[in-house]
Design a protein around this motif. Structure first.
Motif, PDB file in Angstrom:
ATOM      1  N   SER A   7       0.744  -1.252   0.033  1.00 55.22           N
ATOM      2  CA  SER A   7       0.055  -0.020  -0.036  1.00 55.22           C
ATOM      3  C   SER A   7       1.001   1.361  -0.047  1.00 55.22           C
ATOM      4  O   SER A   7       0.285   2.440  -0.005  1.00 55.22           O
ATOM      5  CB  SER A   7      -0.804  -0.119   1.375  1.00 55.22           C
ATOM      6  N   ARG A  21      -6.125  -0.158   4.773  1.00 51.97           N
ATOM      7  CA  ARG A  21      -6.626  -1.312   4.158  1.00 51.97           C
ATOM      8  C   ARG A  21      -6.981  -2.518   5.096  1.00 51.97           C
ATOM      9  O   ARG A  21      -7.847  -3.213   5.122  1.00 51.97           O
ATOM     10  CB  ARG A  21      -5.789  -1.771   3.143  1.00 51.97           C
ATOM     11  N   THR A  37     -10.702  -4.330   5.852  1.00 56.39           N
ATOM     12  CA  THR A  37     -10.860  -5.683   5.579  1.00 56.39           C
ATOM     13  C   THR A  37     -11.194  -6.366   6.843  1.00 56.39           C
ATOM     14  O   THR A  37     -12.085  -7.223   6.689  1.00 56.39           O
ATOM     15  CB  THR A  37      -9.412  -6.140   5.222  1.00 56.39           C
ATOM     16  N   ASN A  81      -6.457  -1.625  -3.173  1.00 59.51           N
ATOM     17  CA  ASN A  81      -5.839  -0.515  -2.543  1.00 59.51           C
ATOM     18  C   ASN A  81      -7.194   0.543  -2.699  1.00 59.51           C
ATOM     19  O   ASN A  81      -6.745   1.889  -2.513  1.00 59.51           O
ATOM     20  CB  ASN A  81      -4.684  -0.151  -2.882  1.00 59.51           C
ATOM     21  N   LEU A  85      -7.601   4.247  -0.739  1.00 57.11           N
ATOM     22  CA  LEU A  85      -6.847   4.443   0.543  1.00 57.11           C
ATOM     23  C   LEU A  85      -6.026   5.541   0.328  1.00 57.11           C
ATOM     24  O   LEU A  85      -5.049   5.959   0.936  1.00 57.11           O
ATOM     25  CB  LEU A  85      -5.839   3.192   0.500  1.00 57.11           C
TER      26      LEU A  85
END
Length: 534
Positions: A114, A123, A127, A271, A274
């Motif tokens: 990332s 992230r 998740t 990603n 983000l």
């Protein structure tokens, strides 16, 4: 992972525990299971879950070279001692984080996926929400104590169960008592429990002064599998003893004949969302090491549906289409037998570990014999929502590209629909029904599947499996993951002495080779075959 001098006692930390039947998710025992506590290195379970997801979807490969940043090299122990600026293969960083619980490896993994600690933490939190970890918040990828970095025994048990079912091809990592991390062989932080408790095969330890000794463990005996989590153990040995008691209780209470109900795998989002600090696509075979991938920016949108008009007398039936999609979804939702016998778990390396306190030079060339390959007894699973985002960016020729700004601008315009249907191909078989007597309206024409002649006598093989059902399921998953090159291919299961061959046939040699190259990027084994090969 420790923040204190060797031998310093842990501070008293709140105790919490949860025990579940991994097959069904049924809770067998809980105590303070929803108390928000410091997870310590159990955090790395989420770091590794996201890395496995990124590899599966082509964001990065196991052989990608990751440059160690100053931030990663400066992390406190437990660590390997990777030097700033050195390059380490992703597979070695995964082993270091999973087996040794190395903080420098975990940080390097997050930055490779990332771009920064902040972006990767975002992230992780997204998740966690998708997995149903409702009382967890991450601030970093390694688990060192930070304000607001909290989780629960219930959430970590949920994460451990997802690791087992969502990525069974990598689960053997957590059963290793030692691992080669490229520069040396390191011992597992969980080796004592793995070698003393019958059936234990994972998962992860954690320790800080604020958290106490934590452990999420999994074990199987016969057809039973139990997963449990402990927060706040007073020491490693006492924590292991408590875990043994909890797992014993779980095996006593769990039923013998329990239907396996794997948790639902969350949709892949990568990603996205983000922020600018996250790389678009990490290193793959189409990018230079450390470089980001390309963004496809869609300008405009179709003014009307691009679905082709139906042939006269053959109207499109939405209900039929939805029924077909439901059938495919039902096939893919079939539970996998993810439990494996202890003999299928990868053998642990036996080389004696060297001291890890010193700073070491990292080798930039990996031993080709050292691979992080799927366990042969565990079939790699490809999520149906994976539709080759990374592969499209790599294979689609750019429409407009500026060398200074690697962005492809693709403009989608509404298609022109010809009022007259195009001429039929010569090799299309038409069957019509004639009626005697007076002239009658033309009967509808029934069109069969087009033949595979004209050079389409090639195909690809994606593995040999023990059952026909398993081969058919892998073919369907693979077709959905690579629609660009396999959308027109036929799925065929051939029986041989070795087992059931999963083949795609009816392809040209060029399309078969292209499909294999694209599947190889996702670490899916593939072999080009000619028609007639089983």
């Amino acid at each position: 992972m420790a923040l204190t001098l060797a031998g310093a006692p842990a501070l008293a930390a709140p105790y919490a525990a949860l025990v579940v039947d991994a097959r069904s998710g049924q809770v067998l025992h809980e105590r303070n299971a929803d108390a928000r506590l410091h997870p310590a290195s159990l955090t790395k379970m989420m770091t590794l879950y996201i890395v496995f997801e990124a590899v599966e979807h082509g964001e990065i490969s196991l052989d990608s070279l990751v440059t160690i940043s100053r931030n990663a090299s400066a992390e406190p122990p437990s660590k390997i001692g990777f030097r700033e600026g050195s390059q380490v293969r992703l597979r070695h960083l995964i082993r270091a984080a999973a087996v040794k619980s190395a903080n420098d490896a975990a940080t390097a993994l997050g930055e490779a996926i990332s771009g920064s600690e902040e972006a990767f933490a975002a992230r992780m939190n997204r998740t966690a929400k998708a997995l149903g970890m409702t009382r967890t918040h991450f601030e970093n990828m390694h688990g060192l104590t930070a304000e607001g970095h909290l989780s629960t025994a219930r959430d970590m048990t949920t994460l451990g169960r997802h690791l087992f079912y969502d990525y069974p091809q990598y689960y053997n990592l957590f059963s290793r008592t030692s691992a080669d991390v490229g520069v040396k062989t390191v011992p597992s932080t969980n080796r004592r429990f793995l070698t003393t408790y019958e059936g234990a095969d994972g998962i992860k330890t954690g320790y800080t002064r604020a958290s106490g000794s934590n452990l999420t463990a999994s074990a199987h005996r016969g057809n039973k599998r139990i997963i449990a989590t402990i927060f706040g153990g007073t020491s490693g040995p006492s924590r292991d003893a408590q875990m043994a008691e909890l797992l014993d209780m779980g095996f006593r209470q769990a039923g013998n004949n329990v239907a396996v109900r794997p948790p639902s795998k969350p949709p892949y989002m990568g990603n996205s969302g983000l922020g600018a600090s996250a790389p678009l696509v990490a290193n793959n075979e189409f990018d230079e090491p450390g470089g980001a991938g390309k963004t496809i920016r869609v300008v405009g949108a179709p003014a009307k549906s691009i679905r082709p008009r139906p042939r006269p007398g053959m109207a499109f039936d939405p209900a039929t289409s939805e029924a077909v999609e439901d059938v495919i979804a039902g096939i893919l939702a079939a539970p996998d037998v993810a439990e494996t016998d202890a003999a299928t778990v990868a053998e642990a390396e036996t080389t004696e570990p060297t001291e890890s306190g010193e700073t070491v030079e990292v080798a930039t060339v990996a031993d080709p014999a050292e691979t992080l390959q799927p366990d042969p007894a565990m079939t790699p699973q490809t999520a149906p929502q994976e539709v080759a985002e990374a592969g499209v960016a790599a294979e689609t020729p750019p429409i407009a590209q500026d060398d200074a700004t690697p962005i492809i601008n693709a403009s989608l315009a509404a298609p022109e629909i010809a009022p007259v249907p195009p001429a039929r191909p010569d090799d299309m078989i038409l069957v019509s029904v004639e009626s005697s007597g007076a002239a009658a309206p033309a009967a509808p024409e029934l069109v069969t599947r087009m033949s595979t002649s004209g050079g389409r006598h090639w195909g690809i093989n994606v593995g040999i499996y023990t059952t026909q059902y398993e081969a058919e399921k892998v073919l369907l998953r693979t077709a959905l993951s690579e629609l660009a090159t396999l959308g027109e291919a036929l799925r065929k299961v051939g029986k041989s002495r070795q087992g059931f061959n999963a083949n795609f046939v009816g392809m040209t040699k060029e399309s078969a080779e292209l499909a294999c190259r694209r599947l190889s990027v996702r670490d899916t084994s593939c072999t080009v075959i000619e028609a007639g090969a089983s």
